[in-house]
Design an enzyme around this catalytic site. Sequence first.
Site, PDB file in Angstrom:
ATOM      1  N   ASP A 131       0.947  -1.122  -0.048  1.00 36.35           N
ATOM      2  CA  ASP A 131      -0.153   0.002  -0.006  1.00 36.35           C
ATOM      3  C   ASP A 131       1.014   1.365   0.050  1.00 36.35           C
ATOM      4  OD1 ASP A 131      -2.588   1.165  -0.296  1.00 36.35           O
ATOM      5  OD2 ASP A 131      -2.668   1.342   2.114  1.00 36.35           O
ATOM      6  N   GLY A 150      -0.773   7.796 -11.513  1.00 37.43           N
ATOM      7  CA  GLY A 150      -0.865   8.365 -10.088  1.00 37.43           C
ATOM      8  C   GLY A 150      -0.463   9.711 -10.157  1.00 37.43           C
TER       9      GLY A 150
END
Length: 194
Positions: free
Chosen positions: A69, A150
């Site tokens: 993550d 991103g």
Amino acid sequence: MSTLIFATNNQHKVDEIRSVIGSSFDIITLKEAGIDIDIPEPHDTLEANAAEKSQTIHRLTNQDCFSEDTGLEVEALQGEPGVKSARYAGDGRDFQQNIDKLLQKLGSNPDRKARFRTVISLILDHKEYQFEGICTGKIAEDQQGNKGFGYDPVFIPDGATKSFAEMSLEEKNQYSHRQKAVTRLIEFLRNTRS
């Protein structure tokens, strides 16, 4: 060669990790492992979300696996977007909207300090281990470049003059938070498998 299931279907992340790991291990995605689920990330820390993903896959497959993550933590925004990085502007995971929201919230604030932080959760022989990688830098005032994914177009790592989105994968790996976490993962795997 050992096989590790990587608990993701994000091809960008898979490519980054494969480029670092090389031929030491066979990394397979959830799709390649025949798993079609969306694992929730309900926790408020990267560590807990990474563990949630690896433990879910381990329960399903009983195989060695890992997950990660990653969050972008902006100092002037008290660590936002953090664990909400992928869904900052809503559940659609639209990174253009996420970038727009980030730049709008920062406005003309001169404090642009930020860091990317990755936490990898590895389950090996039924035990969990975690590895962290951090890349410090700053948020650009405008988007720069079209590579990567991103927040790459607005993140400039310390020591660089261009954004992640202007770098080749090889250049990005010199700074990358994910690369640092993966390097720690590989060292651990080599030491335990040698």
